[in-house]
Design a protein around this motif. Structure first.
Motif, short mmCIF file in Angstrom:
data_model
loop_
_atom_site.label_atom_id
_atom_site.label_comp_id
_atom_site.label_asym_id
_atom_site.label_seq_id
_atom_site.Cartn_x
_atom_site.Cartn_y
_atom_site.Cartn_z
N SER A 42 10.62 -11.35 6.77
CA SER A 42 10.61 -11.27 5.30
C SER A 42 10.27 -9.88 4.79
CB SER A 42 9.59 -12.28 4.75
OG SER A 42 9.83 -13.58 5.23
N ARG A 43 10.29 -8.89 5.67
CA ARG A 43 9.84 -7.54 5.30
C ARG A 43 10.53 -7.02 4.04
NH1 ARG A 43 7.63 -2.83 8.15
NH2 ARG A 43 7.49 -4.09 10.06
N GLU A 44 11.86 -7.02 4.01
CA GLU A 44 12.58 -6.48 2.86
C GLU A 44 12.29 -7.29 1.59
OE1 GLU A 44 16.71 -6.01 3.58
OE2 GLU A 44 16.42 -4.68 5.31
N PHE A 45 12.04 -8.58 1.77
CA PHE A 45 11.75 -9.49 0.65
C PHE A 45 10.37 -9.20 0.07
CE2 PHE A 45 10.09 -13.80 -0.56
CZ PHE A 45 10.94 -14.04 -1.64
N LEU A 46 9.40 -8.83 0.93
CA LEU A 46 8.01 -8.68 0.50
C LEU A 46 7.63 -7.27 0.08
CD1 LEU A 46 6.28 -10.85 3.28
CD2 LEU A 46 6.64 -11.49 0.88
N VAL A 47 8.22 -6.27 0.73
CA VAL A 47 7.80 -4.88 0.51
C VAL A 47 7.78 -4.45 -0.96
CG1 VAL A 47 8.60 -2.48 0.84
CG2 VAL A 47 8.19 -3.95 2.82
N PRO A 48 8.76 -4.84 -1.79
CA PRO A 48 8.72 -4.38 -3.19
C PRO A 48 7.52 -4.88 -3.99
CG PRO A 48 10.91 -5.18 -2.60
CD PRO A 48 10.00 -5.58 -1.49
N TRP A 49 6.84 -5.91 -3.50
CA TRP A 49 5.76 -6.53 -4.28
C TRP A 49 4.37 -6.29 -3.68
CZ3 TRP A 49 8.89 -7.43 -7.99
CH2 TRP A 49 10.15 -7.97 -7.77
N GLU A 50 4.28 -5.54 -2.60
CA GLU A 50 3.01 -5.43 -1.88
C GLU A 50 2.59 -3.97 -1.70
OE1 GLU A 50 3.21 -9.46 0.87
OE2 GLU A 50 3.18 -7.50 1.85
N PRO A 51 1.30 -3.75 -1.41
CA PRO A 51 0.87 -2.40 -0.99
C PRO A 51 1.64 -1.96 0.25
CG PRO A 51 -1.02 -3.80 -1.47
CD PRO A 51 0.18 -4.69 -1.50
N THR A 52 1.76 -0.67 0.43
CA THR A 52 2.53 -0.13 1.56
C THR A 52 2.00 -0.65 2.89
OG1 THR A 52 2.97 1.88 0.29
CG2 THR A 52 3.30 1.99 2.67
N TRP A 53 2.90 -1.11 3.74
CA TRP A 53 2.51 -1.61 5.06
C TRP A 53 2.19 -0.43 5.98
CZ3 TRP A 53 5.89 -6.26 7.05
CH2 TRP A 53 5.99 -7.24 6.05
N GLY A 112 -4.23 -13.79 -5.27
CA GLY A 112 -2.97 -13.18 -4.88
C GLY A 112 -2.32 -14.03 -3.80
N TYR A 113 -1.01 -13.87 -3.61
CA TYR A 113 -0.30 -14.73 -2.67
C TYR A 113 1.00 -14.09 -2.24
CZ TYR A 113 1.37 -15.74 -7.36
OH TYR A 113 1.80 -15.59 -8.66
N TRP A 114 1.55 -14.59 -1.14
CA TRP A 114 2.89 -14.20 -0.69
C TRP A 114 3.53 -15.41 -0.02
CZ3 TRP A 114 4.20 -14.45 4.51
CH2 TRP A 114 3.14 -14.55 5.42
N VAL A 115 4.85 -15.40 0.06
CA VAL A 115 5.58 -16.46 0.75
C VAL A 115 6.73 -15.84 1.52
CG1 VAL A 115 7.13 -16.95 -1.19
CG2 VAL A 115 6.64 -18.75 0.49
N GLY A 116 7.01 -16.35 2.71
CA GLY A 116 8.13 -15.85 3.49
C GLY A 116 9.47 -16.18 2.85
N ARG A 117 10.43 -15.31 3.06
CA ARG A 117 11.73 -15.49 2.42
C ARG A 117 12.35 -16.88 2.66
NH1 ARG A 117 16.19 -12.06 0.98
NH2 ARG A 117 15.22 -10.22 1.90
N PRO A 118 12.30 -17.44 3.89
CA PRO A 118 12.94 -18.74 4.10
C PRO A 118 12.29 -19.88 3.31
CG PRO A 118 12.52 -17.64 6.20
CD PRO A 118 11.77 -16.89 5.16
N LYS A 180 3.60 3.17 -5.10
CA LYS A 180 3.70 3.68 -6.47
C LYS A 180 2.73 2.92 -7.37
CE LYS A 180 8.65 4.70 -6.08
NZ LYS A 180 10.01 4.39 -6.59
N TRP A 181 2.09 3.64 -8.30
CA TRP A 181 1.27 2.96 -9.29
C TRP A 181 2.18 2.17 -10.23
CZ3 TRP A 181 -3.61 2.30 -8.53
CH2 TRP A 181 -4.33 3.23 -7.78
N ALA A 182 1.85 0.89 -10.39
CA ALA A 182 2.76 0.00 -11.12
C ALA A 182 2.03 -0.77 -12.22
CB ALA A 182 3.40 -0.99 -10.15
N ASP A 183 2.71 -0.92 -13.36
CA ASP A 183 2.20 -1.77 -14.43
C ASP A 183 2.19 -3.23 -13.97
OD1 ASP A 183 2.37 0.61 -15.79
OD2 ASP A 183 3.96 -0.03 -17.16
N HIS A 184 1.28 -4.02 -14.54
CA HIS A 184 1.19 -5.44 -14.21
C HIS A 184 0.94 -6.27 -15.46
CE1 HIS A 184 0.87 -4.13 -10.06
NE2 HIS A 184 0.83 -5.39 -9.65
#
Length: 202
Positions: A42-53, A112-118, A180-184
């Motif tokens: 799920s790396r590509e799915f999760l990376v845009p929403w998480e701190p840098t791995w 906070g939470y995350w879920v795998g792409r499938p 990147k610093w991001a608005d929330h």
């Protein structure tokens, strides 16, 4: 101070919170392979929403280091981290946590939470969020749980609103996400809101 782990123990207690389709429990060393596989898939799915791995993010060494840190955070009543498992298969499908727990006059924490792409869009994350809120307002006795999501993350906003959170504001450059610093968008739910929602659902 609330202490769910006595001093001297090296891991969180064998706590499990069950729902109809998923359950949540603290991670254990034997979970590393499943956790790493679903995160990698799920790396590509999760990376845009998480701190840098970090480069070693998915290694067993990093996972065990994470477990030691989580045990200390549980002991200190600071952070409560869980993995989310599918009831039917008992496979890791995501994770959820309550961080930055504050006592005294605040009695609050941040979810906070995350879920795998499938497993996305199956209702698993909203069910895990309800289980976490039950834990937060029940076992931990908190008054307020906060959450934040990127303005573009409509799926996350949908989860929060589905389980009873109220939108409270907009924070500029709130968290560093994907380097990147991001608005929330800021959300919160009170224990009274949760209790009222249980009554309505009951």
């Amino acid at each position: 101070m609330i202490r769910l782990i006595p001093d001297g123990l090296l891991s969180p207690p064998p706590l499990r919170v069950d729902g109809p389709n998923v359950f949540i429990r603290p991670a254990q060393p034997r979970d590393w392979k499943q956790w790493a596989e679903i995160r990698e898939a799920s790396r590509e799915f999760l990376v845009p929403w998480e701190p840098t791995w970090p480069p070693d993010a998915l290694t067993q060494t990093a996972f065990n280091r994470r477990l030691r840190r989580q045990a200390a955070e549980w002991r200190d009543d600071e952070t409560y981290s869980f993995l989310t498992f599918e009831q039917r298969s008992e496979l890791v499908v995501g994770g959820i946590g309550l961080t930055n727990v504050r006592r005294g006059v605040a009695q609050m924490g941040s979810m906070g939470y995350w879920v795998g792409r499938p497993y996305a869009r199956r209702g698993y994350t909203s069910e895990a969020a309800r289980l976490m809120l039950s834990f937060a307002f029940g076992q931990l006795g908190l008054h307020r749980v906060e959450a934040a999501c990127l303005p573009t993350n409509q799926a996350s906003s949908g989860v929060l609103e589905k389980v009873g959170f109220t939108k409270e504001g907009y924070a500029r450059a709130y968290l560093r996400i994907n380097d990147k610093w991001a608005d929330h968008i800021l959300y919160a739910i009170l224990r009274d809101d949760w209790a009222a929602g249980l009554h309505e659902r009951g």
